[in-house]
Design a protein around this motif. Structure first.
Motif, PDB file in Angstrom:
ATOM      1  N   LEU A 149       0.851  -1.204   0.000  1.00 44.89           N
ATOM      2  CA  LEU A 149       0.000   0.000   0.000  1.00 44.89           C
ATOM      3  C   LEU A 149       0.883   1.249   0.000  1.00 44.89           C
ATOM      4  O   LEU A 149       0.663   2.193  -0.778  1.00 44.89           O
ATOM      5  CB  LEU A 149      -0.895   0.020   1.247  1.00 44.89           C
ATOM      6  CG  LEU A 149      -2.004  -1.025   1.328  1.00 44.89           C
ATOM      7  CD1 LEU A 149      -2.725  -0.930   2.680  1.00 44.89           C
ATOM      8  CD2 LEU A 149      -3.008  -0.854   0.194  1.00 44.89           C
ATOM      9  N   ALA A 150       1.888   1.240   0.894  1.00 42.62           N
ATOM     10  CA  ALA A 150       2.765   2.414   1.022  1.00 42.62           C
ATOM     11  C   ALA A 150       3.457   2.706  -0.299  1.00 42.62           C
ATOM     12  O   ALA A 150       3.665   3.880  -0.664  1.00 42.62           O
ATOM     13  CB  ALA A 150       3.786   2.184   2.133  1.00 42.62           C
ATOM     14  N   ALA A 151       3.803   1.655  -1.037  1.00 40.16           N
ATOM     15  CA  ALA A 151       4.524   1.844  -2.304  1.00 40.16           C
ATOM     16  C   ALA A 151       3.693   2.615  -3.325  1.00 40.16           C
ATOM     17  O   ALA A 151       4.234   3.193  -4.264  1.00 40.16           O
ATOM     18  CB  ALA A 151       4.946   0.491  -2.867  1.00 40.16           C
ATOM     19  N   ILE A 152       2.351   2.588  -3.174  1.00 39.42           N
ATOM     20  CA  ILE A 152       1.537   3.397  -4.117  1.00 39.42           C
ATOM     21  C   ILE A 152       0.858   4.551  -3.374  1.00 39.42           C
ATOM     22  O   ILE A 152      -0.179   5.078  -3.809  1.00 39.42           O
ATOM     23  CB  ILE A 152       0.502   2.547  -4.898  1.00 39.42           C
ATOM     24  CG1 ILE A 152      -0.455   1.797  -3.949  1.00 39.42           C
ATOM     25  CG2 ILE A 152       1.185   1.594  -5.848  1.00 39.42           C
ATOM     26  CD1 ILE A 152      -1.704   1.282  -4.668  1.00 39.42           C
ATOM     27  N   GLY A 153       1.422   4.912  -2.239  1.00 39.76           N
ATOM     28  CA  GLY A 153       0.948   6.112  -1.531  1.00 39.76           C
ATOM     29  C   GLY A 153      -0.326   5.919  -0.730  1.00 39.76           C
ATOM     30  O   GLY A 153      -1.008   6.888  -0.400  1.00 39.76           O
ATOM     31  N   LEU A 154      -0.680   4.648  -0.424  1.00 37.26           N
ATOM     32  CA  LEU A 154      -1.883   4.413   0.379  1.00 37.26           C
ATOM     33  C   LEU A 154      -1.502   3.936   1.775  1.00 37.26           C
ATOM     34  O   LEU A 154      -0.405   3.413   1.986  1.00 37.26           O
ATOM     35  CB  LEU A 154      -2.766   3.329  -0.261  1.00 37.26           C
ATOM     36  CG  LEU A 154      -3.419   3.628  -1.617  1.00 37.26           C
ATOM     37  CD1 LEU A 154      -4.194   2.409  -2.098  1.00 37.26           C
ATOM     38  CD2 LEU A 154      -4.362   4.822  -1.508  1.00 37.26           C
ATOM     39  N   ASP A 155      -2.407   4.124   2.718  1.00 37.40           N
ATOM     40  CA  ASP A 155      -2.260   3.477   4.024  1.00 37.40           C
ATOM     41  C   ASP A 155      -3.667   3.185   4.532  1.00 37.40           C
ATOM     42  O   ASP A 155      -4.649   3.367   3.812  1.00 37.40           O
ATOM     43  CB  ASP A 155      -1.446   4.341   5.004  1.00 37.40           C
ATOM     44  CG  ASP A 155      -2.132   5.660   5.311  1.00 37.40           C
ATOM     45  OD1 ASP A 155      -3.355   5.770   5.056  1.00 37.40           O
ATOM     46  OD2 ASP A 155      -1.450   6.569   5.795  1.00 37.40           O
ATOM     47  N   ARG A 156      -3.741   2.758   5.769  1.00 30.49           N
ATOM     48  CA  ARG A 156      -5.045   2.317   6.268  1.00 30.49           C
ATOM     49  C   ARG A 156      -6.024   3.462   6.526  1.00 30.49           C
ATOM     50  O   ARG A 156      -7.187   3.216   6.836  1.00 30.49           O
ATOM     51  CB  ARG A 156      -4.852   1.466   7.517  1.00 30.49           C
ATOM     52  CG  ARG A 156      -4.382   0.083   7.127  1.00 30.49           C
ATOM     53  CD  ARG A 156      -3.941  -0.701   8.314  1.00 30.49           C
ATOM     54  NE  ARG A 156      -3.418  -1.966   7.891  1.00 30.49           N
ATOM     55  CZ  ARG A 156      -4.050  -3.130   8.035  1.00 30.49           C
ATOM     56  NH1 ARG A 156      -5.205  -3.190   8.638  1.00 30.49           N
ATOM     57  NH2 ARG A 156      -3.489  -4.230   7.603  1.00 30.49           N
ATOM     58  N   THR A 157      -5.549   4.689   6.399  1.00 29.90           N
ATOM     59  CA  THR A 157      -6.488   5.801   6.552  1.00 29.90           C
ATOM     60  C   THR A 157      -7.038   6.231   5.193  1.00 29.90           C
ATOM     61  O   THR A 157      -7.964   7.021   5.120  1.00 29.90           O
ATOM     62  CB  THR A 157      -5.822   7.028   7.225  1.00 29.90           C
ATOM     63  OG1 THR A 157      -4.797   7.516   6.344  1.00 29.90           O
ATOM     64  CG2 THR A 157      -5.210   6.677   8.574  1.00 29.90           C
ATOM     65  N   SER A 158      -6.450   5.694   4.118  1.00 25.61           N
ATOM     66  CA  SER A 158      -6.913   6.122   2.796  1.00 25.61           C
ATOM     67  C   SER A 158      -7.583   4.990   2.011  1.00 25.61           C
ATOM     68  O   SER A 158      -7.998   5.186   0.868  1.00 25.61           O
ATOM     69  CB  SER A 158      -5.750   6.717   1.987  1.00 25.61           C
ATOM     70  OG  SER A 158      -4.652   5.848   1.996  1.00 25.61           O
ATOM     71  N   CYS A 159      -7.662   3.808   2.615  1.00 26.07           N
ATOM     72  CA  CYS A 159      -8.389   2.731   1.947  1.00 26.07           C
ATOM     73  C   CYS A 159      -9.191   1.968   3.007  1.00 26.07           C
ATOM     74  O   CYS A 159      -9.113   2.295   4.199  1.00 26.07           O
ATOM     75  CB  CYS A 159      -7.436   1.797   1.207  1.00 26.07           C
ATOM     76  SG  CYS A 159      -6.316   0.881   2.279  1.00 26.07           S
ATOM     77  N   TYR A 160      -9.940   0.982   2.565  1.00 23.79           N
ATOM     78  CA  TYR A 160     -10.724   0.160   3.500  1.00 23.79           C
ATOM     79  C   TYR A 160     -10.329  -1.287   3.258  1.00 23.79           C
ATOM     80  O   TYR A 160     -10.155  -1.709   2.105  1.00 23.79           O
ATOM     81  CB  TYR A 160     -12.220   0.379   3.233  1.00 23.79           C
ATOM     82  CG  TYR A 160     -13.129  -0.244   4.264  1.00 23.79           C
ATOM     83  CD1 TYR A 160     -13.457   0.444   5.432  1.00 23.79           C
ATOM     84  CD2 TYR A 160     -13.674  -1.510   4.066  1.00 23.79           C
ATOM     85  CE1 TYR A 160     -14.311  -0.115   6.377  1.00 23.79           C
ATOM     86  CE2 TYR A 160     -14.526  -2.070   5.013  1.00 23.79           C
ATOM     87  CZ  TYR A 160     -14.848  -1.370   6.153  1.00 23.79           C
ATOM     88  OH  TYR A 160     -15.688  -1.927   7.097  1.00 23.79           O
ATOM     89  N   ILE A 161     -10.148  -2.050   4.352  1.00 22.36           N
ATOM     90  CA  ILE A 161      -9.673  -3.434   4.230  1.00 22.36           C
ATOM     91  C   ILE A 161     -10.631  -4.359   4.973  1.00 22.36           C
ATOM     92  O   ILE A 161     -10.970  -4.121   6.136  1.00 22.36           O
ATOM     93  CB  ILE A 161      -8.256  -3.568   4.834  1.00 22.36           C
ATOM     94  CG1 ILE A 161      -7.291  -2.632   4.104  1.00 22.36           C
ATOM     95  CG2 ILE A 161      -7.759  -5.009   4.759  1.00 22.36           C
ATOM     96  CD1 ILE A 161      -5.899  -2.587   4.703  1.00 22.36           C
ATOM     97  N   CYS A 162     -11.075  -5.401   4.276  1.00 24.59           N
ATOM     98  CA  CYS A 162     -11.987  -6.333   4.950  1.00 24.59           C
ATOM     99  C   CYS A 162     -11.775  -7.742   4.381  1.00 24.59           C
ATOM    100  O   CYS A 162     -10.905  -7.960   3.536  1.00 24.59           O
ATOM    101  CB  CYS A 162     -13.430  -5.894   4.782  1.00 24.59           C
ATOM    102  SG  CYS A 162     -13.944  -5.682   3.082  1.00 24.59           S
ATOM    103  N   ASN A 163     -12.542  -8.666   4.893  1.00 24.29           N
ATOM    104  CA  ASN A 163     -12.442 -10.065   4.474  1.00 24.29           C
ATOM    105  C   ASN A 163     -13.813 -10.596   4.073  1.00 24.29           C
ATOM    106  O   ASN A 163     -14.828 -10.015   4.442  1.00 24.29           O
ATOM    107  CB  ASN A 163     -11.937 -10.917   5.647  1.00 24.29           C
ATOM    108  CG  ASN A 163     -10.449 -10.758   5.879  1.00 24.29           C
ATOM    109  OD1 ASN A 163      -9.655 -10.943   4.967  1.00 24.29           O
ATOM    110  ND2 ASN A 163     -10.077 -10.401   7.101  1.00 24.29           N
ATOM    111  N   ILE A 164     -13.812 -11.735   3.381  1.00 21.56           N
ATOM    112  CA  ILE A 164     -15.109 -12.366   3.105  1.00 21.56           C
ATOM    113  C   ILE A 164     -15.726 -12.805   4.436  1.00 21.56           C
ATOM    114  O   ILE A 164     -16.892 -12.582   4.698  1.00 21.56           O
ATOM    115  CB  ILE A 164     -14.995 -13.648   2.226  1.00 21.56           C
ATOM    116  CG1 ILE A 164     -14.025 -13.499   1.081  1.00 21.56           C
ATOM    117  CG2 ILE A 164     -16.357 -14.094   1.751  1.00 21.56           C
ATOM    118  CD1 ILE A 164     -13.780 -14.806   0.324  1.00 21.56           C
TER     119      ILE A 164
END
Ligand code: URA
Length: 271
Positions: A149-164
């Motif tokens: 994520l960091a390599a493309i300028g994202l972190d956990r405040t700029s995306c949402y992460i979940c599971n099935i």
């Protein structure tokens, strides 16, 4: 009336049915489902050896399982039709009794990150670290995901992460189709509430579940696919490898990197 031995046997059978195959605490404890109708029920009859003559009983159990799955799936859908916020959805998942995995999990692992994110990352199921902490992707796979994520300028405040699945399958076994079917309405509702432009699936199973296909990850990855939200609008979906697979097979990291760059390019396009 059931004897103590037969009821113990029933509980153990129920655990085996739930997929429990390892000891995870020093003290034994038993936790039976509250809503028995939403769970595969276990016959009170004494356990018999599997012989060809038992086939009708097996078939009966299979039918019961299918009916329990259908009931739990319908419950999940009904719940989702009533919730209007992520907080309500989180509470609904935490109190849902229709998936046996919850009985063996330490925590419900709901999605994490920015509820207004333009991109949602979807993994398969919590592992041991996620189950202990209650947050998705915090173990070894999560560390690798954070780096990507960091390599493309994202972190956990700029995306949402979940599971099935919001609950860890015991021993990290592969989720059953029935477990995925029952929990899918919750994942889809999360996606509806966040309303992202992009979905990035981590591993084939989340792409398969969301797109209702059995296509292999190697055939799906590398090109944009389309996911339809419940209001009929679409999100662009990119299926890529699971970080756990990349940890085992580092030679595939370059393909994954190409997928992250594909995502970055779309996110940075001027509208
Ligand atoms: N693997 C997943 O699919 N999800 C997690 O949250 C952790 C590991």
């Amino acid at each position: 009336m059931m004897t103590e031995t037969s009821s113990l046997q029933e509980i153990l059978e129920w655990y085996i049915c739930a997929g429990v195959d390892e000891i995870c605490a020093e003290e034994p404890f038993f936790n039976m489902p509250k809503q028995a109708s939403a769970m595969p029920s276990v016959s009170a009859e004494p356990v018999k050896k599997n012989t060809p003559a038992d086939t009708p009983m097996v078939r009966h159990a299979t039918t019961e399982l299918a009916q329990a799955t259908q009931t739990a799936f319908q419950n999940a859908k009904d719940i989702c039709s009533k919730v209007t916020t992520l907080d309500e959805l989180r509470q609904a998942v935490e109190t849902f009794e229709g998936c046996a995995l919850k009985m063996t999990a330490a925590h419900t692992v709901f999605g994490d990150g920015n509820p207004q994110a333009r991109v949602v990352f979807v993994g398969e199921a919590p592992g041991a670290d996620e189950d202990r902490i209650g947050t998705p992707f915090v173990g070894r796979s999560g560390h690798l995901l954070n780096k990507m994520l960091a390599a493309i300028g994202l972190d956990r405040t700029s995306c949402y992460i979940c599971n099935i699945l919001p609950w860890r399958p015991p021993g990290n076994r592969t989720p059953l189709d029935s477990e995925i079917a029952v929990c899918l309405p919750f994942l889809k509702k999360q996606i509806d509430l966040i309303n992202p432009d992009f979905i990035f699936t981590l591993g084939g199973s989340s792409a398969n579940a969301l797109l209702n296909t059995a296509e292999s990850i190697s055939r799906m990855r590398g090109r944009w696919l389309e996911y339809t939200k419940s209001d009929g609008s679409s999100a662009k979906l990119l299926a890529s490898f699971h970080p756990a697979y990349l940890l085992r097979t580092p030679g595939q990291k370059s393909k994954s990197w190409a997928d992250f760059l594909r995502l970055s390019k779309e996110l940075n396009k001027k509208s």
